[in-house]
Scaffold this motif. Structure first.
Motif, short mmCIF file in Angstrom:
data_model
loop_
_atom_site.label_atom_id
_atom_site.label_comp_id
_atom_site.label_asym_id
_atom_site.label_seq_id
_atom_site.Cartn_x
_atom_site.Cartn_y
_atom_site.Cartn_z
N THR A 131 0.83 -1.20 0.00
CA THR A 131 0.00 0.00 0.00
C THR A 131 0.87 1.25 0.00
N TYR A 132 0.26 2.39 -0.25
CA TYR A 132 1.00 3.65 -0.25
C TYR A 132 1.48 4.00 1.17
N ARG A 151 -9.40 -8.80 4.43
CA ARG A 151 -8.01 -8.53 4.04
C ARG A 151 -7.06 -9.37 4.86
N ASN A 184 -3.22 -8.97 5.98
CA ASN A 184 -2.38 -7.79 6.07
C ASN A 184 -1.11 -8.02 6.87
#
Length: 130
Positions: free
Chosen positions: A104-105, A122, A124
């Motif tokens: 991710t950003y 998700r 993660n």
């Protein structure tokens, strides 16, 4: 300060969906809370529950209508490798891949899937700084 105790997912087949998540993550059932409408599992600091659709009426809730996500459950893992491993395991057990593992950003590594009943979740890895 309030604490989170349970996250519940409504399911058409609570046994199948509970088995999917407990097998994927190795969650232990809280057998004392088992009822015809509910299964609960130890899941870190909170518990993950699966409620039969009849529980909507018991709780005086309206069943949701229409399309779109109503919730998104995120499971934190210990490494990027574990994210990739559990993506494959989830698919083997009936999950559908929505988004391949990606960074991710904000520096997390995750993948988005749908469980066998279509609920989004998700996997993660929050990285070393989390």
């Amino acid at each position: 300060m309030a604490t989170l105790s349970y996250v519940n997912i409504f399911a058409h087949d609570i046994d199948r969906l509970a088995e999917f998540y407990s097998k994927l993550f190795g969650f232990e059932e809280i057998t004392a809370s088992r009822t015809p409408l509910y299964r609960g599992y130890v899941c870190g600091g909170a518990s993950l529950g699966f409620s039969a659709l009849d529980a909507y009426e018991m709780l005086s809730l309206e069943r949701p209508g229409g399309q779109g996500e109503k919730n998104l459950v995120t499971f934190d893992l210990e490494s990027q490798d574990e994210v990739r491993r559990l993506v494959a395991a989830a698919q083997t057990d009936g999950a559908t891949l929505v988004k391949e593992p990606f960074e991710t950003y904000y520096g997390w590594y995750q993948s988005v899937l749908r469980d066998p009943e279509g609920n989004a979740f998700r996997l993660n890895y929050p990285g070393k700084g989390a």
